[in-house]
Design a protein around this motif. Structure first.
Motif: not given
Length: 337
Positions: A5-22, A30-39
């Protein structure tokens, strides 16, 4: 992938420099999986992760120049507060004199000047959280990742730390990605919020945009409460009952006695008659449940000394501005009901 099972799928985004994104969502979204990918704790099966234009998808976590704050704080229990902060600098080869200066400056910034020699076990939850934030910031990383950073704190302390995090973010200007399930926390801290559901992005917008202009009933209900008006008022001519739902936020509804004087802007309003079924007093707010035909509408108002208070069984008139009504989709773009 977890068990096919895909925990995260079709996740495409741009985080701007200095931005606070939640990243916000319920359990399993899938939110925690997304963070684990970034980490860098897990690797994507497809796609790429770029930081400053450089791919880090195959770079292990310990080699990514980033700060991370966990819900459990993850402080080294055998090291003092000062040594906890020095550790990331030692790993980067920073000289002792510079380490001492940077640790002293950051301890002062998080109001822990006199706590450098204490052990983590001698600190309160809020103090441990400040140490964890300081340790994540001390190496001046390009990205700060927050994993449910305030989940272990009580309400009053959580509100204090929200203010502290917001101030630190403004001062350091660091690009921050935070994962939480706390809607109030997301609204308070964020420049933009991603609402996830079923491993995909449901909606991305500013806090005001998400709350005031939700695209689906799921977003409307996850980020606050929403009253369904279908069956209470007619839908606009360009909407069909099977594709769109008409909603309004509880605080946009006004309660009055059935024969209250007509307001000057009555031509801009819609109204309905109902019976109060429940009244909930919550300090600064009073919440009413009102039976309108087969529907129950929720209304919230700030408590004031001169306002009329209704009781269960009272006949009331509800009215609201037509411009406060929103149309949302009954289905979402990821096909999850």
């Amino acid at each position: 992938m977890y068990g096919g099972v895909a925990a995260v799928k079709e996740l495409s985004l741009i985080v701007c420099r200095g931005e606070f994104l939640t990243i916000l969502g319920p359990s399993g979204s899938g939110k925690t999986t997304a963070l684990m990918l970034l980490a860098g704790f897990i690797s994507p099966t497809n796609g790429d992760i770029l930081v400053g234009g450089k791919s880090v998808a195959s770079v292990p976590s310990y080699r990514r120049d980033q700060g991370i704050v966990f819900q459990s704080y993850a402080l080294f229990p055998h090291l003092s507060v000062r040594r906890n902060l020095e550790f990331p600098l030692e790993m980067r080869g920073v000289k002792a004199a510079e380490r001492a200066d940077r640790v002293a400056n950051l301890l002062a910034r998080v109001h822990l000047d006199n706590f450098g020699d204490r052990m983590p076990s001698q600190l309160s939850g809020g103090q441990q959280q400040r140490v964890a934030l300081a340790r994540a910031l001390i190496a001046d990383p390009p990205v700060l990742l927050l994993d449910e950073p305030l989940g272990a704190l009580d309400r009053n302390l959580r509100e204090q730390m929200q203010s502290e995090i917001k101030t630190l973010h403004k001062e350091f200007g660091i690009t921050t990605v935070c994962v939480t399930h706390d809607q109030e926390e997301a609204l308070t801290l964020s420049d933009r919020i991603i609402v996830m559901r079923g491993g995909a992005i449901e909606q991305i917008d500013t806090p005001e945009g998400l709350y005031d202009r939700p695209k689906s009933l799921f977003v409307a209900n996850f980020l606050g409460e929403a009253n369904l008006l279908n069956g209470v008022i007619p839908l606009p001519n360009d909407a069909t009952p099977t594709s769109m739902l008409s909603i309004i936020r509880p605080e946009r509804i006004r309660l009055a006695v059935p024969h209250a004087p007509t307001l000057a802007d009555a031509h801009q309003r819609q109204q309905a008659n109902g019976v109060v079924t429940e009244v909930i007093y919550a300090g600064a707010l009073r919440k009413y449940n009102v039976q309108v035909g087969n529907n129950v509408l929720i209304m919230r108002e700030h408590v004031a000394s001169d306002q009329q208070v209704f009781r269960p069984g009272d006949q009331v008139r509800l009215d609201w501005l037509r411009s406060d009504v929103r149309l949302v989709a009954t289905e979402t773009n990821n096909g999850v009901e």
